[in-house]
Design a protein around this motif. Structure first.
Motif, PDB file in Angstrom:
ATOM      1  N   GLY A  41      88.691  67.999 -27.486  1.00  0.00           N
ATOM      2  CA  GLY A  41      87.985  69.101 -28.112  1.00  0.00           C
ATOM      3  C   GLY A  41      87.018  69.828 -27.203  1.00  0.00           C
ATOM      4  N   ILE A  42      86.443  69.131 -26.222  1.00  0.00           N
ATOM      5  CA  ILE A  42      85.393  69.735 -25.399  1.00  0.00           C
ATOM      6  C   ILE A  42      85.713  69.654 -23.909  1.00  0.00           C
ATOM      7  N   VAL A  43      86.064  68.471 -23.440  1.00  0.00           N
ATOM      8  CA  VAL A  43      86.205  68.268 -21.991  1.00  0.00           C
ATOM      9  C   VAL A  43      87.390  69.051 -21.436  1.00  0.00           C
ATOM     10  N   LEU A  44      88.565  68.945 -22.064  1.00  0.00           N
ATOM     11  CA  LEU A  44      89.747  69.633 -21.532  1.00  0.00           C
ATOM     12  C   LEU A  44      89.578  71.150 -21.480  1.00  0.00           C
ATOM     13  N   PRO A  45      89.081  71.805 -22.547  1.00  0.00           N
ATOM     14  CA  PRO A  45      88.854  73.249 -22.438  1.00  0.00           C
ATOM     15  C   PRO A  45      87.875  73.613 -21.325  1.00  0.00           C
ATOM     16  N   VAL A  46      86.850  72.795 -21.129  1.00  0.00           N
ATOM     17  CA  VAL A  46      85.898  73.060 -20.049  1.00  0.00           C
ATOM     18  C   VAL A  46      86.581  72.937 -18.693  1.00  0.00           C
ATOM     19  N   VAL A  47      87.423  71.918 -18.540  1.00  0.00           N
ATOM     20  CA  VAL A  47      88.160  71.742 -17.276  1.00  0.00           C
ATOM     21  C   VAL A  47      89.065  72.933 -17.016  1.00  0.00           C
ATOM     22  N   VAL A  76      88.762  79.871 -25.453  1.00  0.00           N
ATOM     23  CA  VAL A  76      88.293  79.539 -26.805  1.00  0.00           C
ATOM     24  C   VAL A  76      89.484  79.372 -27.749  1.00  0.00           C
ATOM     25  N   VAL A  77      90.472  80.258 -27.648  1.00  0.00           N
ATOM     26  CA  VAL A  77      91.678  80.128 -28.472  1.00  0.00           C
ATOM     27  C   VAL A  77      92.436  78.864 -28.097  1.00  0.00           C
ATOM     28  N   GLN A  78      92.482  78.562 -26.815  1.00  0.00           N
ATOM     29  CA  GLN A  78      93.145  77.336 -26.375  1.00  0.00           C
ATOM     30  C   GLN A  78      92.449  76.096 -26.957  1.00  0.00           C
ATOM     31  N   ALA A  79      91.126  76.122 -27.013  1.00  0.00           N
ATOM     32  CA  ALA A  79      90.383  75.014 -27.616  1.00  0.00           C
ATOM     33  C   ALA A  79      90.732  74.863 -29.092  1.00  0.00           C
ATOM     34  N   ALA A  80      90.942  75.987 -29.772  1.00  0.00           N
ATOM     35  CA  ALA A  80      91.357  75.934 -31.180  1.00  0.00           C
ATOM     36  C   ALA A  80      92.717  75.267 -31.323  1.00  0.00           C
ATOM     37  N   ILE A 119      88.241  71.316 -42.140  1.00  0.00           N
ATOM     38  CA  ILE A 119      86.844  71.610 -41.815  1.00  0.00           C
ATOM     39  C   ILE A 119      86.387  70.798 -40.615  1.00  0.00           C
ATOM     40  N   GLY A 120      86.772  69.529 -40.568  1.00  0.00           N
ATOM     41  CA  GLY A 120      86.379  68.688 -39.438  1.00  0.00           C
ATOM     42  C   GLY A 120      86.888  69.212 -38.114  1.00  0.00           C
ATOM     43  N   GLU A 121      88.160  69.620 -38.081  1.00  0.00           N
ATOM     44  CA  GLU A 121      88.725  70.148 -36.832  1.00  0.00           C
ATOM     45  C   GLU A 121      88.109  71.501 -36.483  1.00  0.00           C
ATOM     46  N   THR A 122      87.789  72.299 -37.499  1.00  0.00           N
ATOM     47  CA  THR A 122      87.144  73.588 -37.239  1.00  0.00           C
ATOM     48  C   THR A 122      85.751  73.383 -36.663  1.00  0.00           C
ATOM     49  N   VAL A 123      85.010  72.417 -37.189  1.00  0.00           N
ATOM     50  CA  VAL A 123      83.680  72.112 -36.640  1.00  0.00           C
ATOM     51  C   VAL A 123      83.794  71.703 -35.181  1.00  0.00           C
ATOM     52  N   ARG A 124      84.767  70.871 -34.878  1.00  0.00           N
ATOM     53  CA  ARG A 124      84.936  70.423 -33.494  1.00  0.00           C
ATOM     54  C   ARG A 124      85.285  71.597 -32.583  1.00  0.00           C
ATOM     55  N   ALA A 125      86.156  72.488 -33.053  1.00  0.00           N
ATOM     56  CA  ALA A 125      86.525  73.648 -32.249  1.00  0.00           C
ATOM     57  C   ALA A 125      85.342  74.590 -32.037  1.00  0.00           C
ATOM     58  N   VAL A 131      80.129  75.394 -26.297  1.00  0.00           N
ATOM     59  CA  VAL A 131      80.025  74.854 -24.932  1.00  0.00           C
ATOM     60  C   VAL A 131      80.716  75.788 -23.942  1.00  0.00           C
ATOM     61  N   LEU A 132      81.881  76.310 -24.323  1.00  0.00           N
ATOM     62  CA  LEU A 132      82.619  77.205 -23.428  1.00  0.00           C
ATOM     63  C   LEU A 132      81.863  78.506 -23.184  1.00  0.00           C
ATOM     64  N   ILE A 133      81.241  79.058 -24.220  1.00  0.00           N
ATOM     65  CA  ILE A 133      80.490  80.306 -24.043  1.00  0.00           C
ATOM     66  C   ILE A 133      79.297  80.074 -23.129  1.00  0.00           C
ATOM     67  N   ALA A 134      78.611  78.937 -23.300  1.00  0.00           N
ATOM     68  CA  ALA A 134      77.494  78.614 -22.412  1.00  0.00           C
ATOM     69  C   ALA A 134      77.972  78.489 -20.970  1.00  0.00           C
TER      70      ALA A 134
END
Length: 266
Positions: A41-47, A76-80, A119-125, A131-134
């Motif tokens: 959810g977080i690390v791979l999109p950042v990489v 961001v779409v890829q993270a979704a 909802i859980g997956e949307t919250v994670r995305a 994080v990606l925008i930052a």
């Protein structure tokens, strides 16, 4: 004769809301305990963001393209999509472990298990998107359209994540096995990713392929995010409208299928 006034009871919360909150908390706790969920959810999109922005950034700038501004909405779409594929695995695990049978036997609202996972997956995305925008701000991405652009961007990300996740939940409940759900999820994702405007403009594709690239759902959603975050886009309402048609269509079609598949999952 004395009478005692009845004390008014507080109105009970709708069962659907209570059930969704409880099951969403369960999903979020399970995600937090599983490192693979955090990585996906977080690390791979950042990489992916760091690799694309550092490797291709200068090349694209020489070609006259502001690559951070162009690329960040795509990541961001890829993270979704990563969240959606994770949702398919969670749905398949619930079906294969017997959790779906248990939920169907419990006195809870019928849509609650599906909505809570969504909802859980949307919250994670959304957390991954923040994080990606930052990170993107460090590479030069900016919201050039002001507060309205930020709010519209956030709204589109939430709706897009839900619209992408629902088909994957249907897939997970239908297959009821985590490994096939994960494998088939990738088979669906990668062709859409490669034949899209996520990483390169449509002009990079052969002429006969450009209409498909331009109007496929992933490209439309990504272009809508670019339009509301980058100044200078023309036909912003039309771009956002086409994306919304894809997203609402997905929510309606697969939103109808999801309870039926959940009811038959085993």
């Amino acid at each position: 004769m004395t009478t005692t006034a009845e004390v008014p009871r507080p109105a009970a919360k709708p069962a659907l809301i209570v059930d969704c909150l409880g099951l969403t908390g369960r999903h979020l706790r399970l995600m937090a305990r599983r490192p693979a969920s955090i990585v996906g959810g977080i690390v791979l999109p950042v990489v992916f963001a760091v690799l694309f922005l550092t490797v291709f950034g200068r090349v694209m700038e020489r070609a006259g393209l502001d690559y951070p501004q162009y690329m960040l909405p795509a990541i961001v779409v890829q993270a979704a999509f990563f969240a959606a594929m994770s949702g398919a695995v969670w749905a398949a695990e619930d079906a294969s472990s017997g959790m779906v049978h248990r939920l169907r036997a419990m006195p809870i609202s019928r849509p609650a298990p599906i909505l809570s996972l969504l909802i859980g997956e949307t919250v994670r995305a959304v957390i991954g998107g923040i994080v990606l925008i930052a990170l993107g701000y460090g590479f030069g991405f900016r919201f050039e359209t002001g507060v309205l652009g930020v709010l519209t961007f956030a709204g589109l990300v939430i709706v897009a994540t839900a619209a992408i996740c629902v088909p994957y939940l249907v897939l997970g409940y239908r297959l009821a096995e985590p490994e096939p759900a994960q494998a088939l999820g990738g088979v669906i994702y990668f062709p859409l990713l490669l034949v899209s405007t996520l990483f390169v403009p449509k002009e990079a594709y052969p002429g006969w392929l450009q209409p498909i690239v331009e109007y496929q759902p992933l490209s439309c959603i990504t272009e809508a995010l670019r339009a509301v975050s980058t100044d200078g886009y023309t036909d912003v309402p039309a771009t956002v409208g086409i994306a919304l048609l894809w997203m609402v269509g997905s929510l309606i079609v697969f939103g109808v299928l999801a309870p039926r598949v959940f009811g038959k999952a085993s």
